[in-house]
Design a protein around this motif. Structure first.
Motif, short mmCIF file in Angstrom:
data_model
loop_
_atom_site.label_atom_id
_atom_site.label_comp_id
_atom_site.label_asym_id
_atom_site.label_seq_id
_atom_site.Cartn_x
_atom_site.Cartn_y
_atom_site.Cartn_z
N VAL A 1 -89.35 87.79 48.01
CA VAL A 1 -88.93 87.64 46.62
C VAL A 1 -89.28 88.92 45.86
CG1 VAL A 1 -89.16 85.13 46.56
CG2 VAL A 1 -91.12 86.56 45.95
N VAL A 2 -88.54 89.17 44.77
CA VAL A 2 -88.83 90.31 43.90
C VAL A 2 -89.13 89.79 42.52
CG1 VAL A 2 -86.33 90.65 43.55
CG2 VAL A 2 -87.93 92.46 42.89
N ILE A 3 -90.22 90.31 41.93
CA ILE A 3 -90.64 89.91 40.59
C ILE A 3 -90.38 91.09 39.66
CG2 ILE A 3 -92.57 89.21 39.15
CD1 ILE A 3 -93.17 88.70 42.72
N PRO A 4 -89.44 90.96 38.72
CA PRO A 4 -89.16 92.06 37.79
C PRO A 4 -90.41 92.49 37.04
CG PRO A 4 -87.45 90.38 37.64
CD PRO A 4 -88.56 89.80 38.47
N GLN A 5 -90.62 93.79 36.93
CA GLN A 5 -91.85 94.31 36.34
C GLN A 5 -92.04 93.83 34.90
OE1 GLN A 5 -92.10 98.59 36.36
NE2 GLN A 5 -94.28 98.61 35.94
N GLN A 6 -90.95 93.73 34.14
CA GLN A 6 -91.08 93.40 32.73
C GLN A 6 -91.54 91.96 32.49
OE1 GLN A 6 -88.27 94.17 34.28
NE2 GLN A 6 -86.55 92.86 33.65
N SER A 7 -91.40 91.10 33.50
CA SER A 7 -91.79 89.71 33.32
C SER A 7 -92.84 89.25 34.33
CB SER A 7 -90.56 88.79 33.40
OG SER A 7 -89.84 89.02 34.59
N GLU A 8 -93.53 90.19 34.97
CA GLU A 8 -94.44 89.83 36.07
C GLU A 8 -95.63 88.98 35.60
OE1 GLU A 8 -97.07 93.97 36.23
OE2 GLU A 8 -95.26 93.82 37.44
N LYS A 9 -96.15 89.22 34.40
CA LYS A 9 -97.30 88.44 33.94
C LYS A 9 -96.91 86.98 33.68
CE LYS A 9 -99.86 92.33 31.96
NZ LYS A 9 -100.42 92.93 30.72
N GLU A 10 -95.75 86.79 33.07
CA GLU A 10 -95.29 85.43 32.79
C GLU A 10 -94.97 84.69 34.08
OE1 GLU A 10 -93.97 82.05 30.55
OE2 GLU A 10 -95.41 83.67 30.29
N ILE A 11 -94.35 85.38 35.03
CA ILE A 11 -94.02 84.75 36.31
C ILE A 11 -95.31 84.41 37.07
CG2 ILE A 11 -92.95 85.13 38.58
CD1 ILE A 11 -90.84 86.83 37.05
N LEU A 12 -96.30 85.27 37.00
CA LEU A 12 -97.58 84.98 37.64
C LEU A 12 -98.19 83.72 37.04
CD1 LEU A 12 -99.93 85.74 39.54
CD2 LEU A 12 -100.87 87.10 37.66
N ARG B 1 -90.99 99.95 41.07
CA ARG B 1 -92.24 99.36 40.58
C ARG B 1 -92.15 97.87 40.31
NH1 ARG B 1 -94.94 102.25 43.14
NH2 ARG B 1 -96.84 101.67 42.03
N ASP B 2 -91.02 97.23 40.60
CA ASP B 2 -91.02 95.76 40.64
C ASP B 2 -92.03 95.32 41.70
OD1 ASP B 2 -89.05 95.48 38.72
OD2 ASP B 2 -87.44 95.08 40.15
N ILE B 3 -92.49 94.09 41.61
CA ILE B 3 -93.40 93.56 42.63
C ILE B 3 -92.59 92.85 43.70
CG2 ILE B 3 -95.29 91.95 43.12
CD1 ILE B 3 -96.38 92.49 40.34
N ILE B 4 -92.87 93.17 44.95
CA ILE B 4 -92.23 92.54 46.10
C ILE B 4 -93.28 91.74 46.85
CG2 ILE B 4 -90.81 92.91 48.16
CD1 ILE B 4 -89.52 94.01 45.68
N VAL B 5 -92.95 90.48 47.17
CA VAL B 5 -93.87 89.62 47.92
C VAL B 5 -93.13 89.05 49.11
CG1 VAL B 5 -95.43 87.64 47.84
CG2 VAL B 5 -95.08 89.02 45.77
N GLY B 6 -93.76 89.07 50.26
CA GLY B 6 -93.14 88.52 51.46
C GLY B 6 -94.12 87.72 52.29
N ASP B 7 -93.61 86.68 52.93
CA ASP B 7 -94.40 85.89 53.89
C ASP B 7 -93.44 85.26 54.89
OD1 ASP B 7 -93.33 83.64 52.61
OD2 ASP B 7 -95.15 83.22 51.47
N ALA B 8 -93.89 84.28 55.63
CA ALA B 8 -93.08 83.70 56.70
C ALA B 8 -91.77 83.10 56.20
CB ALA B 8 -93.89 82.63 57.45
N ASP B 9 -91.72 82.68 54.94
CA ASP B 9 -90.52 82.06 54.40
C ASP B 9 -89.48 83.07 53.93
OD1 ASP B 9 -90.84 79.16 54.57
OD2 ASP B 9 -92.59 79.48 53.32
N GLY B 10 -89.89 84.31 53.67
CA GLY B 10 -88.93 85.31 53.22
C GLY B 10 -89.53 86.25 52.20
#
Length: 209
Positions: free
Chosen positions: A160-171, A149-158
């Motif tokens: 990244v994984v966003i830890p679930q417990q800190s996803e709001k702050e990282i956003l 349930r971590d958030i995974i984001v991908g695009d042409a550059d590669g």
């Protein structure tokens, strides 16, 4: 609807990486089969031994719509963990993307599906199905820790994984970074004098550290 996922879809992975100080990037060899691919979703991690993809099939069966199947294949490049038939099943069942620290095969067929696949490359050899492996467990993929349930984001550059417990702050940090980048671009691009002033300021600040 997971609104935070949609928000991350609009942010480049480079900006998200900067928000996390580059700590949660997958190995740069893991790239999309097509540069246009862009995804964001919740991780369904899969741990498999080299050359056995039965757990990938189990993950496809168990995935929720929009889930990103993230496969720890130990970086193996000889045996593909999926071909176009398997990827086609994942697409039909609503999987959001497939990310593998390893390879796939039937790349032309997979590209025809227009489904986001991120991997180290392609191969001709298939995997077996001995049944060893686990799904929905913490893994390491491409050098990054991935938990269910971590958030995974991908695009042409590669990827990244966003830890679930800190996803709001990282956003929040990533959105602020993106806004500042866009403002900087609008203020100095195409303006030689503004570029010189920016470079002078940047170099001066760096020299004083």
């Amino acid at each position: 609807m997971d609104t935070i996922i949609n928000q991350f879809k609009d942010i480049p992975t480079t900006c998200i990486s900067d928000a996390m100080e580059g700590l949660n990037n997958f190995h740069p060899a893991i790239k999309p089969l097509k540069e246009k691919y862009k995804f964001a979703g919740r991780a369904l991690p899969v741990k498999i031994p080299v050359g056995d993809n039965l757990s990938v099939l189990k993950a496809i069966r168990e995935a929720k719509p929009g889930d990103v199947i993230v496969v720890d294949s130990k970086g193996n490049e000889y045996r593909g963990i999926a071909g176009d038939f398997v990827v086609g099943m994942a697409q039909t069942l609503g999987v959001g993307a497939l990310v593998v620290d390893g390879t796939i095969r039937d790349c032309v067929g997979i590209k025809d599906l227009d489904f986001p696949v991120f991997c180290r490359g392609t191969t001709v050899a298939a995997s077996g199905k001995a049944g060893v492996g686990e799904i929905n467990v913490p893994i390491s993929c491409g050098g990054a820790a991935v938990n269910p349930r971590d958030i995974i984001v991908g695009d042409a550059d590669g990827v990244v994984v966003i830890p679930q417990q800190s996803e709001k702050e990282i956003l929040r940090i990533a959105m602020d970074k993106l806004k500042k980048d866009q403002e900087r671009e609008a203020n100095i691009s195409g303006n030689p004098e503004a570029i010189r002033k920016y470079l002078d300021s940047f170099i001066s600040n760096s020299s004083n550290k």
